[in-house]
Design a protein around this motif. Structure first.
Motif, PDB file in Angstrom:
ATOM      1  N   PHE C  29      22.073  43.170  30.804  1.00  6.65           N
ATOM      2  CA  PHE C  29      23.179  42.393  31.353  1.00  6.65           C
ATOM      3  C   PHE C  29      22.929  40.897  31.149  1.00  6.65           C
ATOM      4  CE2 PHE C  29      23.195  46.432  33.479  1.00  6.65           C
ATOM      5  CZ  PHE C  29      24.535  46.741  33.538  1.00  6.65           C
ATOM      6  N   MET C  30      24.018  40.144  30.984  1.00  7.54           N
ATOM      7  CA  MET C  30      23.933  38.691  30.844  1.00  7.54           C
ATOM      8  C   MET C  30      24.950  38.055  31.782  1.00  7.54           C
ATOM      9  SD  MET C  30      23.906  38.698  26.743  1.00  7.54           S
ATOM     10  CE  MET C  30      25.294  39.815  26.921  1.00  7.54           C
ATOM     11  N   GLY C  31      24.583  36.900  32.312  1.00 13.09           N
ATOM     12  CA  GLY C  31      25.526  36.165  33.148  1.00 13.09           C
ATOM     13  C   GLY C  31      25.813  36.863  34.462  1.00 13.09           C
ATOM     14  N   MET C  32      24.776  37.441  35.042  1.00 11.08           N
ATOM     15  CA  MET C  32      24.992  38.248  36.246  1.00 11.08           C
ATOM     16  C   MET C  32      24.525  37.545  37.513  1.00 11.08           C
ATOM     17  SD  MET C  32      26.661  40.870  35.431  1.00 11.08           S
ATOM     18  CE  MET C  32      26.579  41.595  37.057  1.00 11.08           C
ATOM     19  N   GLY C  37      25.467  33.785  48.808  1.00 11.61           N
ATOM     20  CA  GLY C  37      25.531  34.753  49.883  1.00 11.61           C
ATOM     21  C   GLY C  37      25.415  36.191  49.404  1.00 11.61           C
ATOM     22  N   GLU C  38      25.541  36.430  48.120  1.00 10.60           N
ATOM     23  CA  GLU C  38      25.422  37.787  47.593  1.00 10.60           C
ATOM     24  C   GLU C  38      23.964  38.090  47.232  1.00 10.60           C
ATOM     25  OE1 GLU C  38      29.753  38.370  45.377  1.00 10.60           O
ATOM     26  OE2 GLU C  38      28.025  37.715  44.218  1.00 10.60           O
ATOM     27  N   THR C  39      23.591  39.358  47.351  1.00 13.70           N
ATOM     28  CA  THR C  39      22.292  39.760  46.814  1.00 13.70           C
ATOM     29  C   THR C  39      22.454  39.977  45.308  1.00 13.70           C
ATOM     30  OG1 THR C  39      22.814  42.057  47.305  1.00 13.70           O
ATOM     31  CG2 THR C  39      21.565  40.859  48.966  1.00 13.70           C
ATOM     32  N   THR C 229      23.562  49.836  40.415  1.00 11.89           N
ATOM     33  CA  THR C 229      24.405  49.032  41.301  1.00 11.89           C
ATOM     34  C   THR C 229      25.860  49.219  40.905  1.00 11.89           C
ATOM     35  OG1 THR C 229      22.665  47.376  41.543  1.00 11.89           O
ATOM     36  CG2 THR C 229      24.891  46.693  42.101  1.00 11.89           C
ATOM     37  N   LYS C 230      26.642  49.768  41.808  1.00 13.64           N
ATOM     38  CA  LYS C 230      28.051  50.021  41.530  1.00 13.64           C
ATOM     39  C   LYS C 230      28.889  48.904  42.146  1.00 13.64           C
ATOM     40  CE  LYS C 230      26.809  54.148  39.976  1.00 13.64           C
ATOM     41  NZ  LYS C 230      27.226  55.489  40.348  1.00 13.64           N
ATOM     42  N   LEU C 231      29.365  47.992  41.322  1.00 16.49           N
ATOM     43  CA  LEU C 231      30.171  46.894  41.859  1.00 16.49           C
ATOM     44  C   LEU C 231      31.476  47.419  42.436  1.00 16.49           C
ATOM     45  CD1 LEU C 231      29.574  44.231  39.060  1.00 16.49           C
ATOM     46  CD2 LEU C 231      28.537  44.325  41.326  1.00 16.49           C
ATOM     47  N   LEU C 232      31.987  48.437  41.798  1.00  5.84           N
ATOM     48  CA  LEU C 232      33.237  49.065  42.239  1.00  5.84           C
ATOM     49  C   LEU C 232      32.869  50.217  43.163  1.00  5.84           C
ATOM     50  CD1 LEU C 232      36.275  48.771  41.427  1.00  5.84           C
ATOM     51  CD2 LEU C 232      35.898  50.596  39.788  1.00  5.84           C
ATOM     52  N   SER C 233      33.277  50.155  44.426  1.00  2.00           N
ATOM     53  CA  SER C 233      32.787  51.145  45.377  1.00  2.00           C
ATOM     54  C   SER C 233      33.661  51.183  46.618  1.00  2.00           C
ATOM     55  CB  SER C 233      31.341  50.778  45.763  1.00  2.00           C
ATOM     56  OG  SER C 233      30.821  51.693  46.670  1.00  2.00           O
ATOM     57  N   ALA C 234      34.290  52.324  46.870  1.00  2.00           N
ATOM     58  CA  ALA C 234      35.160  52.455  48.039  1.00  2.00           C
ATOM     59  C   ALA C 234      34.708  53.618  48.910  1.00  2.00           C
ATOM     60  CB  ALA C 234      36.605  52.694  47.604  1.00  2.00           C
ATOM     61  N   THR C 235      34.987  53.536  50.198  1.00  2.00           N
ATOM     62  CA  THR C 235      34.661  54.622  51.111  1.00  2.00           C
ATOM     63  C   THR C 235      35.903  54.937  51.948  1.00  2.00           C
ATOM     64  OG1 THR C 235      32.370  53.910  51.236  1.00  2.00           O
ATOM     65  CG2 THR C 235      33.148  55.353  52.986  1.00  2.00           C
ATOM     66  N   VAL C 236      36.380  56.166  51.843  1.00  2.00           N
ATOM     67  CA  VAL C 236      37.551  56.584  52.604  1.00  2.00           C
ATOM     68  C   VAL C 236      37.111  57.670  53.577  1.00  2.00           C
ATOM     69  CG1 VAL C 236      39.931  57.380  52.456  1.00  2.00           C
ATOM     70  CG2 VAL C 236      38.930  56.155  50.523  1.00  2.00           C
ATOM     71  N   ASN C 387      28.346  42.278  46.286  1.00  2.00           N
ATOM     72  CA  ASN C 387      29.673  41.945  45.777  1.00  2.00           C
ATOM     73  C   ASN C 387      30.585  41.474  46.913  1.00  2.00           C
ATOM     74  OD1 ASN C 387      31.837  41.575  44.136  1.00  2.00           O
ATOM     75  ND2 ASN C 387      32.356  43.739  43.928  1.00  2.00           N
ATOM     76  N   LEU C 388      30.120  40.451  47.632  1.00  2.00           N
ATOM     77  CA  LEU C 388      30.889  39.919  48.752  1.00  2.00           C
ATOM     78  C   LEU C 388      31.949  38.933  48.281  1.00  2.00           C
ATOM     79  CD1 LEU C 388      27.909  39.262  51.176  1.00  2.00           C
ATOM     80  CD2 LEU C 388      29.622  41.072  51.360  1.00  2.00           C
ATOM     81  N   MET C 389      31.768  38.408  47.084  1.00  2.00           N
ATOM     82  CA  MET C 389      32.613  37.306  46.618  1.00  2.00           C
ATOM     83  C   MET C 389      33.284  37.622  45.290  1.00  2.00           C
ATOM     84  SD  MET C 389      31.720  34.878  48.828  1.00  2.00           S
ATOM     85  CE  MET C 389      31.947  33.292  48.020  1.00  2.00           C
ATOM     86  N   GLY C 390      33.058  38.819  44.745  1.00  2.00           N
ATOM     87  CA  GLY C 390      33.535  39.114  43.395  1.00  2.00           C
ATOM     88  C   GLY C 390      32.440  38.787  42.393  1.00  2.00           C
ATOM     89  N   ARG C 391      32.336  39.577  41.357  1.00  2.00           N
ATOM     90  CA  ARG C 391      31.295  39.379  40.342  1.00  2.00           C
ATOM     91  C   ARG C 391      31.911  39.550  38.979  1.00  2.00           C
ATOM     92  NH1 ARG C 391      25.811  40.325  42.463  1.00  2.00           N
ATOM     93  NH2 ARG C 391      25.070  40.160  40.344  1.00  2.00           N
ATOM     94  N   ASP C 392      31.428  38.798  38.011  1.00  2.00           N
ATOM     95  CA  ASP C 392      31.755  39.165  36.637  1.00  2.00           C
ATOM     96  C   ASP C 392      30.509  39.027  35.795  1.00  2.00           C
ATOM     97  OD1 ASP C 392      31.596  36.456  36.487  1.00  2.00           O
ATOM     98  OD2 ASP C 392      33.693  36.140  35.956  1.00  2.00           O
ATOM     99  N   GLY C 393      30.534  39.557  34.588  1.00  6.27           N
ATOM    100  CA  GLY C 393      29.343  39.520  33.757  1.00  6.27           C
ATOM    101  C   GLY C 393      29.598  40.219  32.446  1.00  6.27           C
TER     102      GLY C 393
END
Lengths: 404, 404, 404
Positions: C29-32, C37-39, C229-236, C387-393
């Motif tokens: 990965f690059m630019g990650m 405030g994010e880990t 690490t799953k940036l996209l992650s929902a719990t229903v 991913n508290l603030m949004g991530r791109d990479g």
């Protein structure tokens, strides 16, 4: 043999074989509401399990054979990956096989049958409890068997089961040692009749020593492997030698097979420095089973196993020509009692389990089988949170099977 | 080749192979009482281990080869299931193999021998420590080897080992990168004599970064894999580059083989922002071994490995005709020192381990082997609870082996 | 077929096959850098992964087939050992396969392609999310497929995935049941043109019940499997029925293939006794992809899969004779949106992920492939610490592949 794929060298010195034992179960539990104060336990209404997914691979050079069998089933929780066996064998002596390595040394008539040929989907609870003392799958063993037309004998020194010391939560500081012995005979044989008698014995000279010391803790599911909740469950601390022995009886008349076995288990107990040795713990169990082949060739006696084998298929499934393979019916009554010395200071209350079961097995051809089993089970209370008051219930389960 | 089962297409474009490397150990420890204040550690008196249970499978299409080898042994705790290798190879260049994927890149003479052909059951501790820096089983590697009659050379860029990032307790945020290099030659060769010289070097440019940062933590069992307790155990925090290099010497005179290797390990250390870089940590180790073939064809030099291979069996075991296979004797003295900078602020006390060992290997035929090893080991103290005062002890172990 | 090794008996009644699906990835990965405030998350700069290491083994007796495929890859963390499939099949009906057991029932065009033939290294995120509802690898399934020259249809009842109930931390008290359906057709076919239309639907009638009740929790890596690490992650929570459906479109003109799919996911929600049922949760996603074969035989339509297959190699790699195998270019735009009802009491914020990707695939011959993929991804915030603030990479990754 039996459809196992074999490649041999031209001079016969070399051979490699690859096979398959594929057992997948589907089914669930009914009427499993817990009584007041009990937790539910894990009794799904409909679930599945990779019961056995074994790929036996065998390498032979002259009379020396190496077997290795990965298992992707092996469990009651949708499968896991482990080893069923990995052993070296010397077959240079007539009707004799000497074995060393991870192996399933056979004790009891039921355990001596191939799982591909069982009457019901699971062994009786008492058989599983007995064989797990010092035999069972992937047990490190050194010993041998000899068979003849009318008798069968085997004995093994045994150690631990594959993967036993791997636990990070229960480090093993000393390992198990034990032994197994089985002798069986056929006092009367005719075309229509087989009489089988046998005696099996097994002992763990010392069970392995983990973080809690030497503990013997038998537990069993209700003869259907679709739950990890063991209603029957005992814990015997400060365990010394564990032993079991009992008789095997079997009788075939034409297409009808009757079987029964009884086993007593004794656990010697060492107390603490203050208490001295405690009275021995005693468990027991037995079962009786009846099986009838409706069509196809009936069950027969397998002298290499000293046990009864599955029905034969005379014509593979081919409804156009009126061929339906083979079909058999089974019924069994089984009791395993893990209560001992109740009402005394050395009481162990593991519960008593009774299972009534009935089953139907269809063989479309010699390699495939479909099983359907119904169990009704009654388990008296022990001290598990899900069995504080006693539990009873029912299961219906089917099995998909392929064997090569 | 060597009895591995091969099926080829008629035009030779395709081939598939299946083999077996089966090593099972039985044995235990004696004289392992801990000194005052130490915990016992896990040193069973009699136990067993599935040391290697590998099923090498190989697919070839023309000059391109894919290898995959499941391993059901791989450990010191009764076995576990993992992967030994899975790599792609291009063999279109003469005497050269280019490889990418999970692989065991060979460093040191000892590590270059097939485990089926080892003199003793285990490698010397220093060899294991060195190879685990950036090589070892199932290491992701990209590189190649070339061999000729008189010399051998190989180099690989390497990454992590299979399964490395799987840990849920130690998540890996950055991965290891490293490299290996080995060159070996035979300055003198005759019918009775082989002289081997070599040089091996290995480096982890950066070790992987887990929850504790980048930590280099070599540890070793006492050259017998029947315990998970590592008396020799060092932890180097804030580790930068780790490197090791050293010479290989070997000499064969008729049926006698002498070998020795020495390795130095250097670990560059980064301190915290306040402390600045710390002095490098330095470890070292060496061994000397002697081997004599009593009967059978003596050990020979394998130019594809740049290393000595096992004795040959001229006539398979057949006592009736007076054939007993092959038998060899081995002895070894081995030292691994994981103490560094003792008495300074940057001290690392991993202990120093000395092992004296002697062994006997019997080959009834070319595919089966039985080994018996005795080890006496002395380990100086480190900071583990089971080695606060130094420990010494003995082990006796046997191995069942089949190789196809 | 396709170079899979097959041994048959002379009468054709028996056959055994062994194959290989070997996919190993290298990259990073690059630019990650995380925002304030994010880990960090686990985004190594250079790492590797055993993506798929499958050994398909197949046993056939007449029209009955048993398949078993161990997988030593299967993950995103350097590999793990599991099962890809183990099922029984009946192939006695023309162009039809009936299946029972652990299987990958195919839904969506992308999932219907063999992973050996993917355009990019990974499926679009939405495809993975949809198939994981009640299909995916090693799902217990009972059903069948039928194909013809112009259409394809399949339906399966499905249960849990292999190993699902094994968790000791999340015991499953009730199991999943679900179903899949897919129909596809080719309304127009010519030498230069293929038009593909299809519809896929899938449902989990009830998701399994664990310690937290019935929870539906989709998550995805950014279309490269080199991180856990799953940036996209929902719990229903309190999930009832989960369903998804959507159209498939595909178009081939000579060596150019265009594809696109859209899926909507609905999750019915049961509230507590006090809250009553909650509004349904709705997710969605889509992708569009373009692929062009630079040299070699272009992608073609596979009627057995109802999907497009990989380019063909007319002459294996042989630079001396000017043969270079086959080479193709791919590009894809993919969106998966796991946000639902934002700003309301029943909001689920799993994040929205957009991935732009481009890739190059080289086939030196019909069994080997090398892939190179570049991804740029943008993920909006959810509630994960990384991913508290949004991530791109960005990621760059290569794959080594062998398929037999």
């Amino acid at each position: 043999p039996g459809g196992r794929f074999t490649i041999s060298s031209d001079d016969g010195a070399y051979a490699v074989q690859i096979g398959l034992a594929f057992h997948e179960d589907v089914g669930g539990f009914m009427g499993m509401s817990p009584r007041a104060g009990e937790t539910k336990g894990l009794f799904p209404g409909l679930t599945e399990n990779a019961r056995r997914l074994r790929i036996p691979i065998s390498f032979r050079y002259k009379n020396w054979i190496a077997n290795i069998t990965p298992d992707f089933g092996s469990g009651s929780a949708d499968g896991s990956v482990t080893l069923y066996e990995a052993n070296l064998n010397y077959a240079g002596i007539h009707n004799t096989v000497l074995t060393a390595g991870y192996f399933q040394p056979r004790v009891t008539e039921e355990d001596s049958e191939s799982s591909n040929e069982f009457e019901m989907m699971e062994r009786p609870a008492i058989t599983d409890i007995v064989r797990n003392i010092a035999a069972g799958d992937a047990r490190f063993s050194i010993g041998g068997l000899h068979y003849a037309k009318r008798w069968w004998i085997a004995g093994y020194l045994t150690g631990q089961t594959y993967g036993n010391r791997s636990s990070s939560t229960n480090p093993i500081s000393d390992s198990q040692t034990g032994a197994t012995f089985r002798v069986a005979g056929r006092p009367y044989v005719s075309r229509d009749i087989d009489v089988h008698v046998g005696l099996s014995a097994i002992s763990a000279f010392k069970v392995n020593e983990g973080a809690q010391g030497r503990v013997y803790s038998p537990s069993e599911a209700p003869e259907v492997n679709l739950t990890t909740t063991k209603l029957l469950s005992a814990t015997v601390g400060d365990a010394g030698t564990v032993w079991s022995a009992g008789p095997e009886l079997g009788f075939r008349w034409k297409r009808l097979v009757l079987k029964g076995e009884y086993y007593h288990i004794g656990v010697q107990r060492k107390g603490g420095a203050d208490t001295g040795n405690m009275p021995a713990t005693n468990f027991e169990g037995y079962y009786g089973a009846a099986n009838y082949t409706l069509f196809g060739k009936g069950r027969a006696y397998n002298i290499k196993e000293g046990a009864f084998s599955a029905p034969g298929v005379e014509h593979p499934f081919d409804p156009v020509h009126g061929y339906w393979g083979a079909l058999e019916l089974s019924a069994r009554y089984s009791v395993a009692d893990l209560n001992s010395n109740l009402g005394t200071a050395s009481a162990v209350r593991g519960g008593q389990q009774t299972v009534w079961s009935a089953g139907l097995n269809w063989y479309p051809n010699r390699h495939f089988r479909f099983m359907l089993d119904f169990n009704h089970f009654i388990v008296t209370r022990n001290s598990e949170l899900y069995n504080l008051m006693g539990r009873d219930g029912n299961s219906v389960a089917g099995r998909l099977q392929a064997a090569f």
